[in-house]
Design a protein around this motif. Structure first.
Motif, PDB file in Angstrom:
ATOM      1  N   PRO B  56      -1.645  -3.650 -11.876  1.00 13.61           N
ATOM      2  CA  PRO B  56      -2.857  -4.917 -10.609  1.00 13.61           C
ATOM      3  C   PRO B  56      -1.720  -5.439  -9.282  1.00 13.61           C
ATOM      4  CG  PRO B  56      -2.324  -5.741 -13.269  1.00 13.61           C
ATOM      5  CD  PRO B  56      -1.548  -3.817 -12.304  1.00 13.61           C
ATOM      6  N   GLN B  57      -0.820  -5.163  -9.200  1.00 13.43           N
ATOM      7  CA  GLN B  57       0.523  -5.813  -8.416  1.00 13.43           C
ATOM      8  C   GLN B  57      -0.010  -5.088  -7.221  1.00 13.43           C
ATOM      9  OE1 GLN B  57       1.607  -4.892 -11.338  1.00 13.43           O
ATOM     10  NE2 GLN B  57       3.117  -7.029 -12.220  1.00 13.43           N
ATOM     11  N   MET B  58      -1.168  -3.952  -6.962  1.00 12.89           N
ATOM     12  CA  MET B  58      -0.729  -3.200  -5.946  1.00 12.89           C
ATOM     13  C   MET B  58      -2.387  -2.816  -5.520  1.00 12.89           C
ATOM     14  SD  MET B  58       1.644  -1.197  -5.560  1.00 12.89           S
ATOM     15  CE  MET B  58       2.842  -3.108  -5.391  1.00 12.89           C
ATOM     16  N   ALA B  59      -3.565  -3.706  -6.015  1.00 13.25           N
ATOM     17  CA  ALA B  59      -4.872  -4.213  -5.787  1.00 13.25           C
ATOM     18  C   ALA B  59      -4.904  -4.568  -4.136  1.00 13.25           C
ATOM     19  CB  ALA B  59      -5.404  -4.986  -6.664  1.00 13.25           C
ATOM     20  N   GLY B  60      -5.454  -3.972  -3.674  1.00 12.88           N
ATOM     21  CA  GLY B  60      -5.810  -4.707  -2.465  1.00 12.88           C
ATOM     22  C   GLY B  60      -5.287  -3.541  -1.655  1.00 12.88           C
ATOM     23  N   ALA B  61      -4.720  -2.221  -1.398  1.00 12.55           N
ATOM     24  CA  ALA B  61      -3.921  -1.484  -0.308  1.00 12.55           C
ATOM     25  C   ALA B  61      -4.945  -1.738   0.619  1.00 12.55           C
ATOM     26  CB  ALA B  61      -3.862  -0.265  -1.614  1.00 12.55           C
ATOM     27  N   GLU B  62      -6.189  -1.384   0.821  1.00 12.67           N
ATOM     28  CA  GLU B  62      -7.605  -1.278   1.711  1.00 12.67           C
ATOM     29  C   GLU B  62      -6.852  -2.114   3.194  1.00 12.67           C
ATOM     30  OE1 GLU B  62      -7.911   0.097  -1.443  1.00 12.67           O
ATOM     31  OE2 GLU B  62      -8.598   2.131  -1.185  1.00 12.67           O
ATOM     32  N   GLU B  63      -7.346  -3.681   1.850  1.00  7.41           N
ATOM     33  CA  GLU B  63      -6.873  -5.040   2.720  1.00  7.41           C
ATOM     34  C   GLU B  63      -5.643  -5.340   3.238  1.00  7.41           C
ATOM     35  OE1 GLU B  63      -8.238  -4.706  -0.203  1.00  7.41           O
ATOM     36  OE2 GLU B  63      -9.625  -6.070  -0.566  1.00  7.41           O
ATOM     37  N   VAL B  64      -4.801  -4.345   2.988  1.00  9.00           N
ATOM     38  CA  VAL B  64      -3.473  -4.361   3.045  1.00  9.00           C
ATOM     39  C   VAL B  64      -3.269  -3.905   4.433  1.00  9.00           C
ATOM     40  CG1 VAL B  64      -0.837  -4.141   3.180  1.00  9.00           C
ATOM     41  CG2 VAL B  64      -2.177  -5.661   1.306  1.00  9.00           C
ATOM     42  N   MET B  65      -4.002  -2.642   4.543  1.00  7.37           N
ATOM     43  CA  MET B  65      -3.285  -1.815   5.614  1.00  7.37           C
ATOM     44  C   MET B  65      -4.087  -2.388   6.590  1.00  7.37           C
ATOM     45  SD  MET B  65      -1.197   0.978   5.366  1.00  7.37           S
ATOM     46  CE  MET B  65      -1.507   1.222   6.760  1.00  7.37           C
ATOM     47  N   ALA B  66      -5.189  -2.842   6.115  1.00  7.96           N
ATOM     48  CA  ALA B  66      -5.998  -3.650   7.366  1.00  7.96           C
ATOM     49  C   ALA B  66      -5.616  -3.832   8.532  1.00  7.96           C
ATOM     50  CB  ALA B  66      -7.862  -3.663   7.184  1.00  7.96           C
ATOM     51  N   SER B  67      -5.037  -5.342   7.642  1.00  5.43           N
ATOM     52  CA  SER B  67      -3.870  -6.022   8.040  1.00  5.43           C
ATOM     53  C   SER B  67      -2.897  -6.299   8.346  1.00  5.43           C
ATOM     54  CB  SER B  67      -4.533  -7.762   7.062  1.00  5.43           C
ATOM     55  OG  SER B  67      -5.471  -7.550   6.231  1.00  5.43           O
ATOM     56  N   VAL B  68      -1.830  -4.903   8.412  1.00  5.06           N
ATOM     57  CA  VAL B  68      -0.942  -5.430   9.124  1.00  5.06           C
ATOM     58  C   VAL B  68      -0.505  -4.979  10.773  1.00  5.06           C
ATOM     59  CG1 VAL B  68       0.713  -4.984   6.911  1.00  5.06           C
ATOM     60  CG2 VAL B  68      -0.172  -2.393   8.095  1.00  5.06           C
ATOM     61  N   ARG B  69       0.673  -5.013  10.970  1.00  5.15           N
ATOM     62  CA  ARG B  69       0.380  -5.207  12.636  1.00  5.15           C
ATOM     63  C   ARG B  69      -0.032  -3.412  13.072  1.00  5.15           C
ATOM     64  NH1 ARG B  69       6.309  -8.891  14.080  1.00  5.15           N
ATOM     65  NH2 ARG B  69       5.981  -6.359  14.959  1.00  5.15           N
ATOM     66  N   ARG B  70       0.250  -2.791  12.483  1.00  2.00           N
ATOM     67  CA  ARG B  70       0.549  -1.106  12.780  1.00  2.00           C
ATOM     68  C   ARG B  70       1.318  -1.383  14.360  1.00  2.00           C
ATOM     69  NH1 ARG B  70      -2.743   1.612   9.047  1.00  2.00           N
ATOM     70  NH2 ARG B  70      -1.904   3.659   9.965  1.00  2.00           N
ATOM     71  N   ASP B  71       2.637  -1.861  14.324  1.00  2.00           N
ATOM     72  CA  ASP B  71       3.604  -1.099  15.588  1.00  2.00           C
ATOM     73  C   ASP B  71       3.862   0.084  16.065  1.00  2.00           C
ATOM     74  OD1 ASP B  71       4.018  -4.152  15.678  1.00  2.00           O
ATOM     75  OD2 ASP B  71       6.128  -3.795  15.641  1.00  2.00           O
ATOM     76  N   ALA B  72       3.564   0.438  17.699  1.00  2.97           N
ATOM     77  CA  ALA B  72       3.954   1.458  17.968  1.00  2.97           C
ATOM     78  C   ALA B  72       5.386   2.520  17.288  1.00  2.97           C
ATOM     79  CB  ALA B  72       3.659   2.054  18.750  1.00  2.97           C
ATOM     80  N   GLY B  73       5.147   3.732  16.264  1.00  2.00           N
ATOM     81  CA  GLY B  73       6.258   3.804  16.169  1.00  2.00           C
ATOM     82  C   GLY B  73       6.833   4.018  14.497  1.00  2.00           C
ATOM     83  N   VAL B  74       6.280   2.980  14.271  1.00  4.72           N
ATOM     84  CA  VAL B  74       6.236   2.882  12.859  1.00  4.72           C
ATOM     85  C   VAL B  74       5.671   3.839  12.061  1.00  4.72           C
ATOM     86  CG1 VAL B  74       6.200   0.686  10.528  1.00  4.72           C
ATOM     87  CG2 VAL B  74       7.110   0.163  13.376  1.00  4.72           C
ATOM     88  N   SER B  75       5.783   4.125  10.876  1.00  5.49           N
ATOM     89  CA  SER B  75       4.909   4.896   9.966  1.00  5.49           C
ATOM     90  C   SER B  75       4.744   4.108   8.210  1.00  5.49           C
ATOM     91  CB  SER B  75       5.680   5.741   9.756  1.00  5.49           C
ATOM     92  OG  SER B  75       5.223   7.095   8.854  1.00  5.49           O
ATOM     93  N   TYR B  76       3.509   3.793   8.535  1.00  7.70           N
ATOM     94  CA  TYR B  76       2.568   3.232   7.259  1.00  7.70           C
ATOM     95  C   TYR B  76       3.043   3.738   6.140  1.00  7.70           C
ATOM     96  CZ  TYR B  76       3.478  -0.911  10.189  1.00  7.70           C
ATOM     97  OH  TYR B  76       3.064  -2.420  11.218  1.00  7.70           O
ATOM     98  N   ILE B  77       3.533   3.751   5.254  1.00  6.35           N
ATOM     99  CA  ILE B  77       3.310   5.159   3.531  1.00  6.35           C
ATOM    100  C   ILE B  77       2.691   4.620   2.419  1.00  6.35           C
ATOM    101  CG2 ILE B  77       4.880   7.139   2.646  1.00  6.35           C
ATOM    102  CD1 ILE B  77       6.963   6.049   3.691  1.00  6.35           C
ATOM    103  N   GLY B  78       1.560   5.712   1.873  1.00  4.69           N
ATOM    104  CA  GLY B  78       0.714   5.002   0.537  1.00  4.69           C
ATOM    105  C   GLY B  78       1.792   5.910   0.055  1.00  4.69           C
TER     106      GLY B  78
END
Lengths: 301, 301
Positions: B56-78
């Motif tokens: 349950p701690q990992m719920a909301g993955a889609e919402e998290v990815m939609a809300s993070v800053r998504r800096d260029a040059g940063v790799s967000y891993i799933g």
């Protein structure tokens, strides 16, 4: 030198307790020491002959020494900082004395009430009298990796103190990271510098895990040929005169790393871990040691 | 390879949180990730596309990815464990996926509901689909140093999994000490074995500090040429399906050791330490990391 063997110097009864709010009774200190010895420890810093008005946790050194089991083959060490302390240590019939010589002045003044140079002179004086009495003396160079008040410690100053301690007949010289700031590269450098000037004196290292570098530092010291390591049951420890100084590396966690690496110590990890849990209950604090909580390597189901 | 530089993969938002009783809100997870990135982290395991009913701690993955800053040059891993997870990861537009492949069967069954061999087949399937979609895939070999249920993990099994993951086009292979039982000699051995079969894949290491060996292990991995290390803000972490598994090595404490050793990371230690203290307040737990309490190397008075 058998690098597959490490000698543990258990410092829990001294460095482990001196910074705790709870003051153990003489009977509790004796139980701690006897538990360490029963687990196979063969050298233990059992007591400190400092002024109990300055460090109340260390009161009752004579009573402790009179009550411990005094197993044959076990060396009970007393910390001394002056001639008065040495006289008490001789009367209490410890097996060795250890003298702390800080590498930095501000810490030395706050901890020992004199400059580092004055402490070196005091060491000379203690060492002469100890030799005359047939008592082995080791020197621990404290704040060797950094000082809470002066910042960086020049490595040459550590080497200079080591040379002078060796010249005064130290049987062993310890390099101590009193406030837990050192990193492995620094360990390698200081070990080589001290070895170069230590003459016939043995080398010992003393690490605190204040910033989680203590076990990596211990590993590096061992890789550089140091076969005597200080550690503290439960990982308790600190220094009353060094702000934010926290626990020594924990004996049980050090044993886990060494034994799983094929290094022998002759000390029973489970006995020490049980003593760490017991000590935590006496001090009413969770031990910084992790082994008591995590358990050893898992057995197959 | 510049061994004076280490790339930190921040795993706090995933491995750091998945075992906590407190479940962070999406907004809190986003703040954690954004704080790491603001401190200079350039790769971050931000989310897990596992079944939120199981973790349950990992719920909301889609919402998290939609809300993070998504800096260029940063790799967000799933993290993904099956095709369904990959589809979610692709839809959420992560930059990389990471697949965990346990080296031992009992752990794999409890954690992932299949045998290790079945998980390798699932990895093949995920990797093919990911490549078709242009998504980089890394493989993390979990329980590589020991299993909570089976005890010792045969190193050859780790090497076999690494070879097969490399053959299936992993861009990077991580050796993970899921339950924090490894020691430095084992790290050296596994790194060499995995490198020998990894082909063009990069190497990454993932350590837990469950028995106080994690930082020594990280140091040894780096000495053996591994320049990518996982760590977790505050040192939180564990595994819901591995009893007594505790925290990852803490990013702030790892940075202290690396930076004081002259190794660059591009990550600001004080920013991470502040994030660790903040995360502790969100989880209502003292962080296992020590740097937030001890402070960095002392400045001269």
């Amino acid at each position: 030198m058998d690098t597959a063997q490490v000698e543990i110097v258990e410092v829990g009864p001294r460095d482990g307790l001196q910074n705790e709010t709870a003051v153990l009774s003489v009977a509790e200190k004796v139980e701690l020491i006897d538990r360490a010895v029963a687990a196979g420890v063969r050298r233990i810093e059992a007591v400190s002959f400092v002024n109990p008005r300055r460090v109340p946790q260390m009161a009752g050194a004579e009573e402790v020494m009179a009550s411990v089991r005094r197993d044959a083959g076990v060396s009970y060490i007393g910390l001394v900082l002056n001639r008065r302390g040495l006289d008490r240590a001789l009367a209490a019939e410890v097996d060795e004395v250890n003298v702390a010589i800080p590498a930095t002045d501000v810490f030395c003044r706050r901890n020992q009430g004199c400059t580092a140079e004055e402490m070196l002179a005091a060491y000379d004086d203690i060492a002469k009298a100890a030799h005359a009495a047939g008592m082995p003396v080791s020197a621990t160079i404290s704040t060797a990796f950094g000082c809470p008040f002066e910042g960086e410690t020049p490595p040459q100053r550590v080497a200079d103190i080591a040379r002078r301690a060796a010249d005064s007949g130290a049987v062993e010289i310890a390099i101590a990271d009193t406030i837990g700031v050192g990193v492995p590269g620094q360990v390698a450098d200081l070990v080589e510098r001290v070895r170069a000037v230590a003459g016939g004196a043995g080398l010992r290292c003393h690490f605190h895990n204040t910033r989680n570098t203590g076990y990596a530092n211990a590993l590096t010291a061992h890789e550089h040929g140091v076969t005597v390591l200080d550690s503290s049951i439960g990982g308790f420890g600190g220094c009353p005169f060094a702000p934010a100084a926290t626990g020594n590396i924990a004996t049980e966690d050090l044993l886990y790393m060494l034994h799983r690496s094929g290094v022998r110590t002759g000390v029973d990890m489970r006995g020490i871990a049980a003593a760490g849990t017991w000590l935590g209950s006496r001090l009413d604090k969770e031990p910084p040691a992790l082994l008591g909580r995590a358990g050893g390597f898992p057995a197959p189901e």
